[in-house]
Scaffold this active site. Structure first.
Site, PDB file in Angstrom:
ATOM      1  N   ASP A 291       0.742  -1.140   0.042  1.00 47.18           N
ATOM      2  CA  ASP A 291      -0.122  -0.146   0.041  1.00 47.18           C
ATOM      3  C   ASP A 291       0.729   1.202   0.027  1.00 47.18           C
ATOM      4  O   ASP A 291       1.771   1.475   0.837  1.00 47.18           O
ATOM      5  CB  ASP A 291      -0.804   0.029   1.304  1.00 47.18           C
ATOM      6  CG  ASP A 291      -1.691  -1.216   1.398  1.00 47.18           C
ATOM      7  OD1 ASP A 291      -1.155  -2.376   1.175  1.00 47.18           O
ATOM      8  OD2 ASP A 291      -2.982  -1.069   1.929  1.00 47.18           O
TER       9      ASP A 291
ATOM     10  N   HIS B  18      -1.116   4.481  -0.608  1.00 49.46           N
ATOM     11  CA  HIS B  18      -2.076   5.351   0.190  1.00 49.46           C
ATOM     12  C   HIS B  18      -1.832   6.698   0.115  1.00 49.46           C
ATOM     13  O   HIS B  18      -2.089   7.594   1.027  1.00 49.46           O
ATOM     14  CB  HIS B  18      -2.203   4.971   1.492  1.00 49.46           C
ATOM     15  CG  HIS B  18      -3.323   3.714   1.674  1.00 49.46           C
ATOM     16  ND1 HIS B  18      -4.618   3.868   1.150  1.00 49.46           N
ATOM     17  CD2 HIS B  18      -3.259   2.395   2.150  1.00 49.46           C
ATOM     18  CE1 HIS B  18      -5.371   2.755   1.660  1.00 49.46           C
ATOM     19  NE2 HIS B  18      -4.446   1.841   2.218  1.00 49.46           N
TER      20      HIS B  18
ATOM     21  N   ASP C  29      -4.248  -0.290  -3.325  1.00 47.89           N
ATOM     22  CA  ASP C  29      -4.426   0.691  -2.337  1.00 47.89           C
ATOM     23  C   ASP C  29      -3.202   1.965  -2.621  1.00 47.89           C
ATOM     24  O   ASP C  29      -2.444   2.148  -1.884  1.00 47.89           O
ATOM     25  CB  ASP C  29      -4.115   0.431  -1.099  1.00 47.89           C
ATOM     26  CG  ASP C  29      -5.481  -0.317  -0.375  1.00 47.89           C
ATOM     27  OD1 ASP C  29      -6.314  -0.822  -1.324  1.00 47.89           O
ATOM     28  OD2 ASP C  29      -5.609  -0.552   0.712  1.00 47.89           O
TER      29      ASP C  29
ATOM     30  N   ASP D 102      -6.464   7.169  -1.490  1.00 45.71           N
ATOM     31  CA  ASP D 102      -7.282   7.107  -0.274  1.00 45.71           C
ATOM     32  C   ASP D 102      -6.199   7.352   0.910  1.00 45.71           C
ATOM     33  O   ASP D 102      -5.023   6.955   1.009  1.00 45.71           O
ATOM     34  CB  ASP D 102      -8.238   6.045  -0.056  1.00 45.71           C
ATOM     35  CG  ASP D 102      -9.274   6.109  -0.867  1.00 45.71           C
ATOM     36  OD1 ASP D 102      -9.903   7.182  -1.352  1.00 45.71           O
ATOM     37  OD2 ASP D 102     -10.031   4.956  -1.033  1.00 45.71           O
ATOM     38  N   ARG D 103      -6.801   8.208   2.052  1.00 47.92           N
ATOM     39  CA  ARG D 103      -6.174   8.515   3.146  1.00 47.92           C
ATOM     40  C   ARG D 103      -5.221   9.513   2.822  1.00 47.92           C
ATOM     41  O   ARG D 103      -5.415  10.726   3.249  1.00 47.92           O
ATOM     42  CB  ARG D 103      -5.535   7.187   3.865  1.00 47.92           C
ATOM     43  CG  ARG D 103      -6.548   5.999   3.964  1.00 47.92           C
ATOM     44  CD  ARG D 103      -6.632   5.637   5.383  1.00 47.92           C
ATOM     45  NE  ARG D 103      -7.583   4.611   5.570  1.00 47.92           N
ATOM     46  CZ  ARG D 103      -8.492   4.923   6.472  1.00 47.92           C
ATOM     47  NH1 ARG D 103      -8.595   5.873   7.252  1.00 47.92           N
ATOM     48  NH2 ARG D 103      -9.318   3.686   6.759  1.00 47.92           N
TER      49      ARG D 103
ATOM     50  N   ASN E 220      -8.502  -2.987  -2.378  1.00 49.12           N
ATOM     51  CA  ASN E 220      -9.891  -2.628  -2.186  1.00 49.12           C
ATOM     52  C   ASN E 220     -10.192  -1.089  -2.058  1.00 49.12           C
ATOM     53  O   ASN E 220     -11.268  -0.578  -2.007  1.00 49.12           O
ATOM     54  CB  ASN E 220     -10.204  -3.271  -0.448  1.00 49.12           C
ATOM     55  CG  ASN E 220      -9.539  -2.516   0.428  1.00 49.12           C
ATOM     56  OD1 ASN E 220      -8.163  -2.651   0.617  1.00 49.12           O
ATOM     57  ND2 ASN E 220     -10.101  -1.867   1.550  1.00 49.12           N
ATOM     58  N   HIS E 221      -9.046  -0.159  -2.024  1.00 54.17           N
ATOM     59  CA  HIS E 221      -9.465   1.213  -1.958  1.00 54.17           C
ATOM     60  C   HIS E 221      -9.386   1.497  -3.596  1.00 54.17           C
ATOM     61  O   HIS E 221      -9.414   2.869  -3.893  1.00 54.17           O
ATOM     62  CB  HIS E 221      -8.237   1.851  -1.305  1.00 54.17           C
ATOM     63  CG  HIS E 221      -8.647   1.935   0.219  1.00 54.17           C
ATOM     64  ND1 HIS E 221      -9.374   3.153   0.793  1.00 54.17           N
ATOM     65  CD2 HIS E 221      -8.441   1.189   1.144  1.00 54.17           C
ATOM     66  CE1 HIS E 221      -9.525   2.898   1.839  1.00 54.17           C
ATOM     67  NE2 HIS E 221      -8.923   1.692   2.314  1.00 54.17           N
TER      68      HIS E 221
ATOM     69  N   HIS F  60      -3.753  -8.332  -3.391  1.00 55.90           N
ATOM     70  CA  HIS F  60      -3.662  -7.163  -2.312  1.00 55.90           C
ATOM     71  C   HIS F  60      -4.219  -7.810  -1.067  1.00 55.90           C
ATOM     72  O   HIS F  60      -3.491  -7.606   0.131  1.00 55.90           O
ATOM     73  CB  HIS F  60      -4.818  -6.064  -2.650  1.00 55.90           C
ATOM     74  CG  HIS F  60      -4.777  -5.039  -1.816  1.00 55.90           C
ATOM     75  ND1 HIS F  60      -3.834  -4.136  -1.489  1.00 55.90           N
ATOM     76  CD2 HIS F  60      -5.767  -4.718  -0.662  1.00 55.90           C
ATOM     77  CE1 HIS F  60      -4.174  -3.301  -0.341  1.00 55.90           C
ATOM     78  NE2 HIS F  60      -5.398  -3.591   0.028  1.00 55.90           N
TER      79      HIS F  60
ATOM     80  N   ARG G 215     -12.872  -6.655   9.715  1.00 54.78           N
ATOM     81  CA  ARG G 215     -13.176  -5.688   8.622  1.00 54.78           C
ATOM     82  C   ARG G 215     -14.592  -5.657   8.490  1.00 54.78           C
ATOM     83  O   ARG G 215     -15.173  -4.393   8.065  1.00 54.78           O
ATOM     84  CB  ARG G 215     -12.375  -5.799   7.399  1.00 54.78           C
ATOM     85  CG  ARG G 215     -10.912  -5.591   7.751  1.00 54.78           C
ATOM     86  CD  ARG G 215     -10.250  -5.760   6.212  1.00 54.78           C
ATOM     87  NE  ARG G 215      -8.649  -5.855   6.312  1.00 54.78           N
ATOM     88  CZ  ARG G 215      -7.897  -4.937   6.278  1.00 54.78           C
ATOM     89  NH1 ARG G 215      -8.162  -3.800   6.335  1.00 54.78           N
ATOM     90  NH2 ARG G 215      -6.595  -5.151   6.542  1.00 54.78           N
TER      91      ARG G 215
ATOM     92  N   HIS H  42      -2.245  -4.733   2.416  1.00 55.67           N
ATOM     93  CA  HIS H  42      -3.716  -4.591   3.150  1.00 55.67           C
ATOM     94  C   HIS H  42      -3.733  -4.186   4.398  1.00 55.67           C
ATOM     95  O   HIS H  42      -4.362  -3.870   5.010  1.00 55.67           O
ATOM     96  CB  HIS H  42      -4.570  -5.801   2.588  1.00 55.67           C
ATOM     97  CG  HIS H  42      -6.022  -5.816   2.912  1.00 55.67           C
ATOM     98  ND1 HIS H  42      -6.701  -4.797   2.640  1.00 55.67           N
ATOM     99  CD2 HIS H  42      -6.784  -6.543   3.371  1.00 55.67           C
ATOM    100  CE1 HIS H  42      -8.079  -4.909   2.904  1.00 55.67           C
ATOM    101  NE2 HIS H  42      -7.892  -6.026   3.371  1.00 55.67           N
TER     102      HIS H  42
END
Length: 474
Positions: free
Chosen positions: A217, A219, A246, A249-250, A278-279, A327, A375, A402
């Site tokens: 990730d 991010h 990923d 995001d964030r 997943n993002h 991922h 989750r 992840h």
């Protein structure tokens, strides 16, 4: 007396935002007093802070079973459901909070925002049809987009990404400058074409003298991405990379990260690999910042094109028929084969269950068997599950991402399940290292390389996130 001592330890770890230990101590407190709604509700908040949304939802629900008038329980449950994309369920609980506390400005704002999302989703369903959805690409006239005379930034050369363009663009982004929208659209249209021609399971072979770098990730942490390239060298035909989902995001430089990665994919299509996380999905982007960031820096139309491109990202990659990279992780049921992965129709938003969902969402656990996901999506799988999958598919081990890891990586399941995470000091608060892995064709033995976070401009993580994800302490 012991419960009072536990409460003191809880107060200390919460003050220092040590949520992992807060979970531990609230669990101890609940062992002593299992009918305390406050403990469940507060542990739910700690789970929210550590992104264990499934556990957070379960604790908030338990708090309300104990005390149906405990208003914080509704607030926590609503926040958990929002994080899971369950907007209608969240709205019902926000309604309860607002009805009981009509003067609570924060609760009313979250209720209004959630209500807006529910109405938006209903509108999208109403206008949907069985016809093939028209692509944003069909409505673009890139050739006639004008680059203004005062724009002095990087441009594609004859419509192509070059190494010079890449170096110029990375420096341009480093100075917090925006790539011209025409260039961004050119990149997105071209990379969509490249990705759409790839299979859902990409299979590559490393020669004995070759190596590949696997990153987890990122991010939206653009300056840490630049640091990876500084430490490990720029991508090239002799320095291939695999980024394991990923990307966005964030972090608040997600546009810069993804345009850099997509451009390298165009420059080195056979030596630079990208997998979906997943993002790279609409629900996550709506909540955790990428949609807001693209709209702030460009347009809503461009976000829709990003969404189309994300749907074409491959889901897994197999190296030398021995190492499988994805991922999330393995599957909710036994018997899944590589051939099953090849057959996945990935050009869509991921379903709530099944192999595609699992590849993006699942996590390993230390105990055998499977359990409900922390989750709230997919499952957790044990070492026996990993062993059976590897044996059936004649693989040596899996690499996944992840999850934040303190050292940037973690080796579990007797060396057969490896996690790599490449966003150091995640969200400017976790204090973790980042890592990447070298795999060489000669032996496929993973070599781990750690790195720490580098300074970045004073733009906080989640700056573009939906206001519902700014978790209050209510």
């Amino acid at each position: 007396m012991y419960e009072k001592a536990v409460s003191c330890r809880i107060a200390t770890v919460v003050f220092y935002k040590d949520y992992e230990n807060a979970i531990k101590y609230y669990t101890e407190a609940l062992d002593l007093n299992p009918s305390n709604a406050i403990y469940y509700s507060n542990r739910s908040l700690a789970y929210l802070r550590t992104e264990c949304y499934g556990y957070a939802l379960a604790d908030a629900t338990k708090a309300l079973e104990i005390d149906k008038n405990y208003i914080k329980g509704y607030y926590r449950r609503a926040t958990s459901n929002m994080a899971l994309g369950k907007f209608k369920a969240a709205l019902k609980d926000y309604e309860t909070v607002v009805r009981v506390r009509p003067n609570d400005k924060d609760a009313r704002m979250k209720y209004q925002e959630c209500n807006k999302i529910v109405k938006q989703k209903a509108f999208e369903r109403a206008i949907a049809s069985d016809e093939t959805k028209k692509s944003v690409v069909d409505s673009l006239d890139i050739e006639n987009m004008t680059i203004e005379d005062d724009y002095v930034g990087p441009k594609l050369e004859d419509g192509k990404v070059t190494l010079k363009f890449m170096k110029d663009m990375m420096e341009w982004f480093k100075d917090q400058k925006k790539l011209h929208r025409k260039c961004a659209y050119q990149i997105l249209v071209q990379v969509k074409d490249v990705l759409s021609k790839l299979p859902s399971l990409v299979e590559i072979t490393l020669k004995e003298t070759e190596k590949i770098t696997i990153c987890g990730d990122t991010h939206g942490q653009y300056y840490d991405l630049l640091n990876i390239f500084k430490l490990n060298g720029l991508p090239s035909e002799t320095n291939p990379y695999l980024f394991n989902g990923d990307f966005v995001d964030r972090g608040s430089f997600s546009v810069e990260v993804i345009l850099t990665l997509f451009s390298f994919k165009l420059l080195y299509p056979d030596n630079f690999h990208l997998l979906r996380g997943n993002h790279e999905t609409d629900n996550m982007n709506q909540m955790y910042g990428f949609e807001g960031e693209v709209k702030a820096k460009y347009t809503a139309q461009m976000f829709q094109l990003f969404s189309e491109v994300f749907q074409w990202l491959p889901l897994a990659q197999c190296i030398n028929n021995k190492v499988l990279v994805m991922h999330g992780g393995l599957f909710s049921e036994d018997g899944v084969t590589l051939e099953d992965l090849r057959k996945i129709d990935r050009n869509r938003q991921p379903p709530d269950s099944g192999p595609m969902c699992d590849l993006l969402w699942s996590d390993p656990q230390p105990q055998n068997g499977r359990s409900i996901s922390k989750r709230g999506v997919s499952c957790q799988f044990g070492p026996d599950v990993t062993e059976r999958f590897l044996e059936q598919n004649k693989l040596d081990y899996v690499v996944r991402s992840h999850e934040v890891k303190a050292d940037g990586y973690e080796v579990t399941h007797s060396g057969k399940c490896i996690t790599v995470f490449s966003a150091p000091n995640y969200c400017d608060q976790m204090g973790n290292k980042g890592a990447y892995i070298h795999l060489r064709g000669s032996d496929l033995k993973p070599e781990f390389h750690q790195f720490t976070a580098v300074p970045h401009p004073n733009v906080k993580p989640m700056a573009y996130a939906n206001t519902l994800m700014q978790l209050g302490m209510m």
